[in-house]
Design a protein around this motif. Structure first.
Motif, PDB file in Angstrom:
ATOM      1  N   THR A 132       6.991-102.543  26.310  1.00 33.33           N
ATOM      2  CA  THR A 132       7.473-102.109  27.631  1.00 33.33           C
ATOM      3  C   THR A 132       6.452-101.204  28.332  1.00 33.33           C
ATOM      4  N   GLY A 133       5.399-100.815  27.615  1.00 33.54           N
ATOM      5  CA  GLY A 133       4.409 -99.897  28.192  1.00 33.54           C
ATOM      6  C   GLY A 133       4.702 -98.444  27.855  1.00 33.54           C
ATOM      7  N   VAL A 134       5.839 -98.210  27.198  1.00 27.10           N
ATOM      8  CA  VAL A 134       6.209 -96.829  26.830  1.00 27.10           C
ATOM      9  C   VAL A 134       5.437 -96.387  25.588  1.00 27.10           C
ATOM     10  N   PHE A 135       4.987 -95.132  25.589  1.00 27.28           N
ATOM     11  CA  PHE A 135       4.440 -94.521  24.379  1.00 27.28           C
ATOM     12  C   PHE A 135       5.595 -93.808  23.686  1.00 27.28           C
ATOM     13  N   ARG A 136       5.775 -94.099  22.404  1.00 22.90           N
ATOM     14  CA  ARG A 136       6.929 -93.500  21.698  1.00 22.90           C
ATOM     15  C   ARG A 136       6.488 -92.837  20.404  1.00 22.90           C
ATOM     16  N   LEU A 137       7.009 -91.618  20.189  1.00 24.32           N
ATOM     17  CA  LEU A 137       6.810 -90.912  18.915  1.00 24.32           C
ATOM     18  C   LEU A 137       8.173 -90.757  18.266  1.00 24.32           C
ATOM     19  N   LYS A 138       8.322 -91.328  17.069  1.00 24.64           N
ATOM     20  CA  LYS A 138       9.597 -91.183  16.357  1.00 24.64           C
ATOM     21  C   LYS A 138       9.620 -89.814  15.686  1.00 24.64           C
TER      22      LYS A 138
END
Ligand SMILES: CC(C)(COP(=O)(O)OP(=O)(O)OC[C@H]1O[C@@H](n2cnc3c(N)ncnc32)[C@H](O)[C@@H]1OP(=O)(O)O)[C@@H](O)C(=O)NCCC(=O)NCCS
Length: 140
Positions: A132-138
């Motif tokens: 989606t283009g999102v940068f995600r940090l769990k």
């Protein structure tokens, strides 16, 4: 020495100058310092370097039905004259610390593909780019 502290009313003028620098050009017209300071779901962090305002970042928390409490990072910026000294990394680490304290499940952010330095910074902190283009940090 750098410190990362909460936004105060008097910071606005200096921050607006930084938001307007050519490498950022953030539209600050909606920057309402009173509303931001009063909003407990919006953590506005000011970077101070040797007593000078040197940058900003914000961390917003909200609840998503299938993800629980999540966080979003917006408006990360370091004054052009203080870049390359670890302040961008420092403010991001501060936000990750806040995210852990608030027990969010993840942190999302978006970044224009042209912002190469920022994208390298996010990846180096463990953020993964999604389709989606999102940068995600769990976090959990
Ligand atoms: C992105 C930004 C906040 C980084 O701030 P900074 O204080 O200069 O960054 P730091 O010195 O902490 O560097 C952290 C990491 O960023 C990356 N980085 C910083 N400057 C870089 C550059 N010129 N080119 C490539 N990567 C760079 C590196 O991964 C660096 O880690 P390293 O020093 O271990 O190699 C700053 O460049 C900025 O304000 N840019 C304009 C606004 C912007 O793009 N904001 C982000 C919107 S999504």
């Amino acid at each position: 020495m750098a410190i990362y502290r909460k936004l105060e009313k008097e910071d606005k003028e200096k921050l607006v100058g930084i938001f307007q620098q050519p490498s950022a050009m953030y539209d600050y017209r909606e920057f309402d310092e009173d509303a931001l300071i009063a909003d407990e779901n919006c953590n506005c962090i000011v970077i101070e370097n040797d007593g000078e305002i040197a940058g900003f970042a914000s961390f917003i928390t909200y609840r998503v039905p299938t993800k629980g409490l999540v966080g979003r990072i917006e408006d990360v910026i370091v004054d052009e004259k203080y870049r390359g000294q670890g302040l961008g990394r420092g403010v991001m680490e501060k936000i990750i610390e806040i995210a852990k304290e608030k027990k969010v499940s993840l942190i999302d952010l978006t970044s224009n593909p042209k912002r190469a330095a920022a994208r390298k910074l996010y990846e180096s902190l463990g953020f993964e780019i999604h389709d989606t283009g999102v940068f995600r940090l769990k976090i959990k």
